[in-house]
Structure formats: structure tokens, C-alpha cells
Design an enzyme around this catalytic site. Structure first.
Site, PDB file in Angstrom:
ATOM      1  N   LYS A 287      -9.394  65.619  60.941  1.00  0.00           N
ATOM      2  CA  LYS A 287      -8.474  64.597  60.419  1.00  0.00           C
ATOM      3  C   LYS A 287      -7.804  65.127  59.146  1.00  0.00           C
ATOM      4  CE  LYS A 287     -11.052  60.637  62.234  1.00  0.00           C
ATOM      5  NZ  LYS A 287     -10.251  59.762  63.062  1.00  0.00           N
TER       6      LYS A 287
ATOM      7  N   LYS B 103     -10.382  48.366  61.467  1.00  0.00           N
ATOM      8  CA  LYS B 103     -10.680  49.799  61.502  1.00  0.00           C
ATOM      9  C   LYS B 103     -10.290  50.363  60.146  1.00  0.00           C
ATOM     10  CE  LYS B 103      -9.937  54.041  64.119  1.00  0.00           C
ATOM     11  NZ  LYS B 103     -11.344  54.329  64.382  1.00  0.00           N
TER      12      LYS B 103
ATOM     13  N   HIS C 147     -20.353  62.295  61.741  1.00  0.00           N
ATOM     14  CA  HIS C 147     -19.147  62.088  60.932  1.00  0.00           C
ATOM     15  C   HIS C 147     -19.453  61.729  59.480  1.00  0.00           C
ATOM     16  CE1 HIS C 147     -17.536  62.188  64.886  1.00  0.00           C
ATOM     17  NE2 HIS C 147     -17.678  60.913  65.166  1.00  0.00           N
TER      18      HIS C 147
ATOM     19  N   ARG D 118     -14.643  67.609  89.377  1.00  0.00           N
ATOM     20  CA  ARG D 118     -15.284  67.503  90.695  1.00  0.00           C
ATOM     21  C   ARG D 118     -14.342  67.012  91.779  1.00  0.00           C
ATOM     22  NH1 ARG D 118     -21.360  66.199  89.726  1.00  0.00           N
ATOM     23  NH2 ARG D 118     -21.389  66.700  87.544  1.00  0.00           N
TER      24      ARG D 118
ATOM     25  N   GLU E 265     -15.224  50.114  62.168  1.00  0.00           N
ATOM     26  CA  GLU E 265     -14.437  50.046  63.399  1.00  0.00           C
ATOM     27  C   GLU E 265     -14.361  48.604  63.859  1.00  0.00           C
ATOM     28  OE1 GLU E 265     -14.997  53.386  66.365  1.00  0.00           O
ATOM     29  OE2 GLU E 265     -16.956  53.292  65.403  1.00  0.00           O
TER      30      GLU E 265
ATOM     31  N   LYS F 211     -19.725  48.826  64.182  1.00  0.00           N
ATOM     32  CA  LYS F 211     -18.770  48.420  65.218  1.00  0.00           C
ATOM     33  C   LYS F 211     -18.516  46.925  65.073  1.00  0.00           C
ATOM     34  CE  LYS F 211     -19.502  52.240  67.977  1.00  0.00           C
ATOM     35  NZ  LYS F 211     -18.673  53.250  67.337  1.00  0.00           N
TER      36      LYS F 211
HETATM   37  C1  BG6 Z   1     -17.086  58.977  68.054  1.00  0.00           C
HETATM   38  C2  BG6 Z   1     -18.170  57.976  68.295  1.00  0.00           C
HETATM   39  O1  BG6 Z   1     -17.638  60.204  67.698  1.00  0.00           O
HETATM   40  O2  BG6 Z   1     -16.252  58.516  66.981  1.00  0.00           O
HETATM   41  C3  BG6 Z   1     -17.575  56.631  68.627  1.00  0.00           C
HETATM   42  O3  BG6 Z   1     -19.003  58.408  69.358  1.00  0.00           O
HETATM   43  C4  BG6 Z   1     -16.596  56.192  67.548  1.00  0.00           C
HETATM   44  O4  BG6 Z   1     -18.596  55.661  68.780  1.00  0.00           O
HETATM   45  C5  BG6 Z   1     -15.601  57.291  67.252  1.00  0.00           C
HETATM   46  O5  BG6 Z   1     -15.942  55.032  67.998  1.00  0.00           O
HETATM   47  C6  BG6 Z   1     -14.753  56.945  66.045  1.00  0.00           C
HETATM   48  O6  BG6 Z   1     -13.734  57.877  65.880  1.00  0.00           O
HETATM   49  P1  BG6 Z   1     -12.373  57.518  65.145  1.00  0.00           P
HETATM   50  O7  BG6 Z   1     -11.619  58.799  65.075  1.00  0.00           O
HETATM   51  O8  BG6 Z   1     -11.701  56.479  65.987  1.00  0.00           O
HETATM   52  O9  BG6 Z   1     -12.750  56.972  63.799  1.00  0.00           O
END
Ligand code: BG6
Length: 488
Positions: free
Chosen positions: A178, A341, A236, A46, A212, A336
Site C-alpha cells: 500500500k 473501513k 498486517h 482445474r 473494516e 470486522k
Molecule cells: C486480508 C484478510 O489479508 O486482508 C481479510 O484475510 C481482510 O480478512 C483483508 O479483510 C483486509 O485488506 P484491506 O486491504 O481491504 O484492508
């Protein structure tokens, strides 16, 4: 060259996804020569920017989010990029897109990438068609979430289907791009060792952890309407489950793989009202710490409302009712603000049928296959061997057969998921993308879970940021006489 020429049209080109993921991925494809010389990128947004300014900002984003940035490569990459200002929500503006194509046309097929909020997918699709920007070969790429439940995902899929054929719709679940996730297919179907052991006769249970350390990262409003179940499990985590549990496809064609994944989704046992109390734990983080730094709770995050019943953590026990998996629980946890991670899958094998060693060692771990998706991508097979030396007799010792990809493939950088996914879209290969029925069966399962979950309307259990979720998630697995891998 590495891929056929195309004109890639990025809606939302100055947004977060484009800056952090799409341009860096396209740059890497360019750098290693995987984009055809004639391939062009049309950035749409935009903002009223000149082409020079848009390129400058894209270059800046690349400098921030890219490794291996080389000046001359950056210049030749940016030369592929054109910019057009467009308000996506105004149908009459799309004529300018059509004109751009007519004036700059070189016969390249169009690929539209909607890096926009999903609420715009329907209008963009309609306006593109009305402005005559699509033909029977035009491809479109859409990001999750595809809907909020089964009904809304059907509506969205219907809107896309009016204009695009299913074989031209690329629904991204970036986990499928991945490297290690794809390795699941190689591991399972290229190694007869595992193929012959992959069922309820040999496997006692499976764990899937997608942890995460980050919180909601400035996306409170979106996240609060979704929660961890919709945001992570529906997409996922269920995709990982499908790749782990599916039957061998007859070949690697997109539909052979996706047909098998759909069978798994159809066989997922609904979580009935009675099961929910023992099979599901929901949590929400409170203030705590991440990497030693104090962090706010979910309800104190930027833009947060004072109260919310949205879960930021889910642990659940899924079961697949078919011959291969009857009686094998899949323990899933994802959240979260967990301590780190870490995404990994642990496949626990059953004990040997007859035990002949020292009885006080019988508790020693059974064989486990540990698949580390991120970080530290690799695999380890935990086996028992004899402890070395004369003094110890036939003592057993657990140890891993280890494969760390970074060490094994030293000279190869691990590509980001988006690099592979964009390359496959350009090549026209759908095997890493989610078919309509997959999305819808996944929603069907999530919908029934939510419908049966009376406690989902109440406040989730609290856990401090930086811990492994509510203690109830430990109880969920220990009630079956097992423990989460890291707690073992
Ligand atoms: C996204 C989610 O699809 O995947 C996020 O909306 C999440 O909330 C992310 O943090 C995680 O992806 P990755 O590749 O960092 O594990």
C-alpha cells in the site's frame, strides 16, 4: 521497458484472488507499459476451458474489477495470457506444464504464483520439482496465511525451502504494497524532524486502528479457524508496528529493512497471564447494521456453525522492550463489521515540558501525527496555534497541518498494493516481502499470547455490527487515562 521479461505462472488463475486482484493489477502494469513485451502470463486452473473461453472469463473479471479498462489495451493484455488446465493435487499432471514451457519456451525465467489455499503450497512445490520445472533462479510467490502457528509455518517454510532459495521466495503481505504504508519509510527516514522525535522521550503512546465494515465475506470456515488475531494481527498489523517502531536501516536493501523489523518483533513483550486481563479484549459481532443496512451476526453468516469462540475483533496493548520504546504503549484495535473501513496510525507526542498558557486550556490536545492508510490516504500533524483576533488574547487552538495525497498528487492514481508487489516480484526486489524469520517471530509472539490466554477458549465479548467493538476495548485504554482517537 519497465521490468525484465518473465513467464508468470498463476496457480488458481480462475479463483477470487486472481480475478479481483492479480489480473486487475497485471492489467494496470500492462496498460502503463511496465510489463516487458515478452512477458507472458500462464493461467492454471482445474476447469476444463479452451484458451478463448479462459480469456473471455478473465476479460469479464477485469471489466468487473478494473478502473481505466480500455478495449485495445484489454485485447493486447489478453493476448499475453495462455491457459492450461491442471489439477494441482496430481503430481503426474505437472509434466504437461513442463511440456508447455518446452514448446513455448523463449528463455524467460519462471515465476510461480500460488493463488491457492496454503494447504496446496507443499504439494505444488514438490510436484514442480519432481517434474523438473524449477531451476536455481525460479521465483515463487505465496500468500498469507503462512501457517496457523509457529510449528505449521515452519513446516510450510521448510517445504518451500527444499526447492526455492530464500531470496527467491516472495511472501506477500499486501499491506506492504500500500502506497501509504511505504510512505511510513519516507516519512520516518527522509524527515529529520520526525527522526529526532521518534522515541520514548517524545512520544507518549501510539494507536493503530485497522477497521473494516465488511464481515467475513463468504469465508466463514477459513475465518473461523483463524480469527482476527491470526488473520490480521499476526500479519498486517505487526508489519505496520514494525515499520513504525524499527530503527533506521543503513540502506533500503531488503535485508537491511527486514533485519530492523525482526529486531522489533524480537523485542515485543510477551503478554503474560497477568497482563492479558488488562492488555487484551476479544469481541465477536452480533446482528446490527452496516451503512444503514441490517446485517447478520457472525454466527448467522452463510456457512456459520451455531456456536464459535472465534474473535472478529481484537484490541490489545503491545509494548516493545528496548531503549527506544520502553514505556510507550502501542494500542492496537482491529475488527470486522465496525462502523467504517478505516486504517490509521496516530502517534501521540508528549506535552511540552513546561506550560505557560492559560491553565484552563492545559487539557488541549498534545501534538499528534495522524497517518491515514485508507481511505483518504494522507497525513495530518495536529499542532496548537494562537487563536486569531484581538479579543481572544493568547488563546490556543488545535488545528492540522494537512497533506491529502489525492489532492497533492492530483494527476496520479494511487496504485493498488498488488500492482506494486507484482512489479517488485518481476524486478526481483524483495524489500516489500516478508522474510522467513519475520513470519516466524510474529507467530512466536502470537503463539505465546494464545498459550497464556485462558479466556481465548471462552466466548468473546459481543458487540453489535456497526459499532466500535466491545465497550471493554474503551475501558482498556481509559484505564491508562487515554482514549481512542475517534472517541476523544
Ligand atoms: C486480508 C484478510 O489479508 O486482508 C481479510 O484475510 C481482510 O480478512 C483483508 O479483510 C483486509 O485488506 P484491506 O486491504 O481491504 O484492508
Amino acid at each position: 521497458m519497465g521490468s525484465p521479461a518473465c513467464d508468470l505462472v498463476l496457480f488458481g488463475a480462475m479463483g477470487d484472488l486472481a480475478s479481483k486482484k492479480l489480473f486487475p493489477a497485471l492489467y494496470q502494469l500492462h496498460r502503463v507499459g511496465l510489463l516487458a513485451d515478452e512477458t507472458r502470463i500462464l493461467a492454471l486452473a482445474r476447469r476444463d476451458l479452451s484458451e478463448t473461453e479462459a480469456r473471455r472469463q478473465i476479460g469479464q473479471a477485469l471489466a468487473e474489477h478494473t478502473d481505466h479498462l480500455e478495449e485495445d489495451q484489454l485485447a493486447s493484455f489478453l493476448a499475453r495470457v495462455a491457459y492450461l488446465q491442471l489439477d494441482f493435487s496430481k503430481g503426474d499432471e505437472y509434466q504437461r506444464l513442463r511440456e508447455w514451457h518446452q514448446n513455448n519456451g523463449n528463455g524467460n525465467p519462471w515465476i510461480f504464483y500460488y493463488a491457492t489455499p496454503p494447504g496446496l503450497y507443499g504439494p505444488i512445490t514438490r510436484y514442480l520439482a519432481e517434474a523438473d520445472c524449477c531451476d536455481t533462479e525460479t521465483r515463487v510467490v505465496v500468500e498469507k496465511p503462512i501457517g496457523h502457528d509457529l510449528a505449521s509455518s515452519r513446516e510450510l517454510n521448510d517445504q518451500l525451502a527444499v526447492v526455492f532459495r530464500e531470496e527467491h521466495i516472495y511472501r506477500i503481505d499486501h499491506y506492504l504494497g500500500k502506497e501509504t504504508v511505504q510512505n511510513l519509510i519516507a516519512l520516518r527516514f527522509a524527515n529529520n524532524l520526525f527522526a529526532s522525535q521518534w522515541d520514548q522521550n517524545h512520544i507518549s503512546h501510539v494507536e493503530i486502528t485497522v477497521a473494516e465494515s465488511v464481515g467475513v465475506e463468504g469465508r466463514w470456515a477459513y475465518f473461523n479457524s483463524a480469527g482476527q488475531l491470526r488473520d490480521m494481527v499476526q500479519s498486517h498489523v505487526l508489519q505496520l508496528l514494525c515499520l513504525l517502531a524499527m530503527d533506521p536501516p543503513s540502506d533500503l536493501s531488503p535485508d537491511s529493512i527486514r533485519d530492523e523489523k525482526v529486531k522489533v518483533l524480537k523485542a515485543l513483550l510477551p503478554l503474560s497471564r497477568q497482563r492479558i486481563s488488562t492488555h487484551l479484549v476479544r469481541g465477536q459481532y452480533t446482528a446490527g447494521s452496516s451503512d444503514g443496512i441490517p446485517v447478520p451476526g457472525y454466527l448467522e453468516e452463510e456457512d456459520a456453525e451455531g456456536s464459535s469462540n472465534t474473535e472478529t475483533f481484537i484490541a490489545l496493548k503491545a509494548e516493545i522492550s528496548n531503549w527506544r520504546w520502553a514505556g510507550v504503549p502501542f494500542y492496537i484495535r482491529t475488527g470486522k463489521r465496525l462502523p467504517e473501513k478505516r486504517s490509521e496510525i496516530i502517534v501521540h507526542f508528549k506535552p511540552a515540558p513546561h506550560y505557560i498558557f492559560d491553565p484552563d486550556q492545559e487539557h488541549l490536545a498534545n501534538n499528534k501525527l495522524i497517518i491515514r492508510l485508507q481511505p483518504d490516504e494522507g497525513m495530518a500533524l495536529q499542532i496548537l496555534t494562537k487563536d486569531q483576533g484581538l479579543s481572544r488574547g493568547m488563546r490556543l487552538r488545535p488545528g492540522p497541518l494537512e497533506l491529502t495525497f489525492a489532492e497533492a498528487f492530483e494527476d496520479e492514481r494511487i496504485p493498488d498494493a498488488y500492482e506494486r508487489l507484482l512489479l517488485e516480484v518481476i524486478k526481483g526486489n524483495q524489500y516489500l516481502f516478508v522474510r522467513r524469520d519475520e513470519v516466524e517471530y510474529a507467530w512466536r509472539w502470537v503463539d505465546q499470547l494464545l498459550a497464556n490466554c485462558e479466556e481465548c477458549a471462552s466466548h468473546p465479548k459481543r458487540y453489535a455490527a456497526g459499532t466500535w467493538g466491545p465497550v471493554a476495548s474503551i475501558a482498556m485504554i481509559t484505564q491508562d487515562g487515554r482514549s481512542w482517537y475517534d472517541d476523544a
